[in-house]
Design a protein around this motif. Sequence first.
Motif, PDB file in Angstrom:
ATOM      1  N   GLY A  62      34.330  90.605  59.453  1.00 51.50           N
ATOM      2  CA  GLY A  62      35.161  91.795  59.318  1.00 51.50           C
ATOM      3  C   GLY A  62      36.609  91.611  59.708  1.00 51.50           C
ATOM      4  N   GLN A  63      37.036  90.373  59.895  1.00 53.47           N
ATOM      5  CA  GLN A  63      38.395  90.146  60.378  1.00 53.47           C
ATOM      6  C   GLN A  63      39.221  89.315  59.402  1.00 53.47           C
ATOM      7  N   SER A  64      40.443  89.063  59.802  1.00 51.24           N
ATOM      8  CA  SER A  64      41.371  88.289  58.983  1.00 51.24           C
ATOM      9  C   SER A  64      41.170  86.790  59.222  1.00 51.24           C
ATOM     10  N   LEU A  65      42.046  85.987  58.650  1.00 52.33           N
ATOM     11  CA  LEU A  65      41.935  84.537  58.752  1.00 52.33           C
ATOM     12  C   LEU A  65      42.782  84.013  59.897  1.00 52.33           C
ATOM     13  N   THR A  66      42.219  83.076  60.632  1.00 54.71           N
ATOM     14  CA  THR A  66      42.922  82.405  61.716  1.00 54.71           C
ATOM     15  C   THR A  66      42.974  80.914  61.416  1.00 54.71           C
ATOM     16  N   LEU A  67      44.157  80.339  61.486  1.00 53.17           N
ATOM     17  CA  LEU A  67      44.306  78.917  61.220  1.00 53.17           C
ATOM     18  C   LEU A  67      43.709  78.098  62.352  1.00 53.17           C
ATOM     19  N   ILE A  68      42.809  77.179  62.002  1.00 53.14           N
ATOM     20  CA  ILE A  68      42.204  76.284  62.995  1.00 53.14           C
ATOM     21  C   ILE A  68      43.077  75.050  63.172  1.00 53.14           C
ATOM     22  N   ALA A  69      43.371  74.384  62.047  1.00 48.59           N
ATOM     23  CA  ALA A  69      44.106  73.126  62.128  1.00 48.59           C
ATOM     24  C   ALA A  69      44.653  72.746  60.765  1.00 48.59           C
ATOM     25  N   THR A  70      45.625  71.852  60.794  1.00 43.47           N
ATOM     26  CA  THR A  70      46.207  71.269  59.587  1.00 43.47           C
ATOM     27  C   THR A  70      45.801  69.804  59.539  1.00 43.47           C
ATOM     28  N   ALA A  71      45.251  69.374  58.419  1.00 42.25           N
ATOM     29  CA  ALA A  71      44.762  68.005  58.272  1.00 42.25           C
ATOM     30  C   ALA A  71      45.697  67.217  57.365  1.00 42.25           C
ATOM     31  N   ASN A  72      46.274  66.152  57.914  1.00 39.73           N
ATOM     32  CA  ASN A  72      47.136  65.249  57.161  1.00 39.73           C
ATOM     33  C   ASN A  72      46.404  63.937  56.944  1.00 39.73           C
ATOM     34  N   GLN A  73      46.571  63.360  55.788  1.00 37.77           N
ATOM     35  CA  GLN A  73      45.925  62.084  55.508  1.00 37.77           C
ATOM     36  C   GLN A  73      46.592  60.981  56.311  1.00 37.77           C
ATOM     37  N   GLY A  74      45.789  60.201  57.007  1.00 41.80           N
ATOM     38  CA  GLY A  74      46.310  59.064  57.745  1.00 41.80           C
ATOM     39  C   GLY A  74      46.758  59.367  59.153  1.00 41.80           C
ATOM     40  N   SER A  75      46.599  60.602  59.598  1.00 46.95           N
ATOM     41  CA  SER A  75      46.959  60.928  60.978  1.00 46.95           C
ATOM     42  C   SER A  75      46.000  61.971  61.526  1.00 46.95           C
ATOM     43  N   GLU A  76      46.061  62.164  62.828  1.00 46.96           N
ATOM     44  CA  GLU A  76      45.174  63.154  63.446  1.00 46.96           C
ATOM     45  C   GLU A  76      45.565  64.561  63.023  1.00 46.96           C
ATOM     46  N   ALA A  77      44.585  65.410  62.953  1.00 45.86           N
ATOM     47  CA  ALA A  77      44.851  66.804  62.605  1.00 45.86           C
ATOM     48  C   ALA A  77      45.641  67.493  63.707  1.00 45.86           C
ATOM     49  N   SER A 107      38.120  65.274  59.586  1.00 45.08           N
ATOM     50  CA  SER A 107      38.421  63.998  58.948  1.00 45.08           C
ATOM     51  C   SER A 107      39.245  64.248  57.694  1.00 45.08           C
ATOM     52  N   ARG A 108      40.087  63.269  57.371  1.00 41.57           N
ATOM     53  CA  ARG A 108      40.918  63.361  56.153  1.00 41.57           C
ATOM     54  C   ARG A 108      41.059  61.935  55.620  1.00 41.57           C
ATOM     55  N   PRO A 109      39.996  61.419  55.007  1.00 39.17           N
ATOM     56  CA  PRO A 109      39.998  60.011  54.597  1.00 39.17           C
ATOM     57  C   PRO A 109      40.912  59.698  53.423  1.00 39.17           C
ATOM     58  N   ASN A 110      41.217  60.690  52.594  1.00 37.04           N
ATOM     59  CA  ASN A 110      42.112  60.452  51.449  1.00 37.04           C
ATOM     60  C   ASN A 110      42.817  61.759  51.091  1.00 37.04           C
ATOM     61  N   LEU A 111      43.595  61.726  50.006  1.00 36.51           N
ATOM     62  CA  LEU A 111      44.438  62.871  49.668  1.00 36.51           C
ATOM     63  C   LEU A 111      43.704  63.988  48.931  1.00 36.51           C
ATOM     64  N   THR A 112      42.405  63.836  48.682  1.00 34.18           N
ATOM     65  CA  THR A 112      41.674  64.876  47.965  1.00 34.18           C
ATOM     66  C   THR A 112      40.476  65.413  48.738  1.00 34.18           C
ATOM     67  N   PHE A 113      40.256  64.971  49.945  1.00 39.72           N
ATOM     68  CA  PHE A 113      39.012  65.303  50.643  1.00 39.72           C
ATOM     69  C   PHE A 113      39.254  65.499  52.135  1.00 39.72           C
ATOM     70  N   SER A 114      38.514  66.460  52.707  1.00 40.73           N
ATOM     71  CA  SER A 114      38.552  66.671  54.143  1.00 40.73           C
ATOM     72  C   SER A 114      37.224  67.264  54.592  1.00 40.73           C
ATOM     73  N   THR A 115      36.872  67.005  55.839  1.00 49.70           N
ATOM     74  CA  THR A 115      35.703  67.658  56.428  1.00 49.70           C
ATOM     75  C   THR A 115      36.090  68.304  57.752  1.00 49.70           C
ATOM     76  N   LEU A 116      35.402  69.398  58.050  1.00 54.42           N
ATOM     77  CA  LEU A 116      35.511  70.077  59.335  1.00 54.42           C
ATOM     78  C   LEU A 116      34.111  70.131  59.927  1.00 54.42           C
ATOM     79  N   THR A 117      33.960  69.678  61.157  1.00 52.03           N
ATOM     80  CA  THR A 117      32.677  69.769  61.848  1.00 52.03           C
ATOM     81  C   THR A 117      32.760  70.836  62.922  1.00 52.03           C
ATOM     82  N   VAL A 118      31.772  71.705  62.960  1.00 51.17           N
ATOM     83  CA  VAL A 118      31.650  72.675  64.035  1.00 51.17           C
ATOM     84  C   VAL A 118      30.580  72.112  64.971  1.00 51.17           C
TER      85      VAL A 118
END
Lengths: 108, 114
Positions: B40-55, B69-80
């Motif tokens: 029921g709420q709005s969106l909160t930014l968790i993190a920004t993922a850049n390829q080749g560096s830490e989020a 994880s951000r292994p390449n320029l088209t893919f990312s994963t978020l683990t909870v």
Amino acid sequence: TQLLKQSPQFLSIQEGENLTVYCNSSSVFSSLQWYRQEPGEGPVLLVTVVTGGEVKKLKRLTFQFGDARKDSSLHITAAQPGDTGLYLCAGRGDKLIFGTGTRLQVFP
Amino acid sequence: SAVISQKPSRDICQRGTSLTIQCQVDSQVTMMFWYRQQPGQSLTLIATANQGSEATYESGFVIDKFPISRPNLTFSTLTVSNMSPEDSSIYLCSVEAGRIYGYTFGSGTRLTVV
């Protein structure tokens, strides 16, 4: 912390009525965007306003950016059931910050 | 604009376990963004993922809880990680289509922790 407060939080109206949603902040944004989100989907961009005082129209929707670029409004004319959804303003600084949201329900 | 495929679309998980959410974009993008939307709420930014560096994490979110994880320029994963019922939310990934064109979002992952 930049905070975008929207009002009202909830709005329930009959088809054909007009409504206005407000988005207010104490921060200045380089641009402001409005999104609509439907259940089970991500937000979808409606409009971007960039210049202070700018007014944009998208069919029955009119968007205005405040002169100081801190606030915005969304006006819907003759609302329809298809307008039902969560409306989100989002301010663009070094990242995109979303407002608190306005949930609109339009009844036939 | 970019098309984003996000999966799973929903999951019900036991507390104490972890869930990895995948986000695939049909074009190369420099930055990918992960948001949380509590019920029921709005969106909160968790993190920004850049390829080749830490989020880069926002205030209130830490890498141990939300590794990205951000292994390449088209893919990312978020683990909870080490989930609790308070983590029950919709998690969305996003990319920027341009300063005027706004952000494009995946359809989200609805997570319920029991």
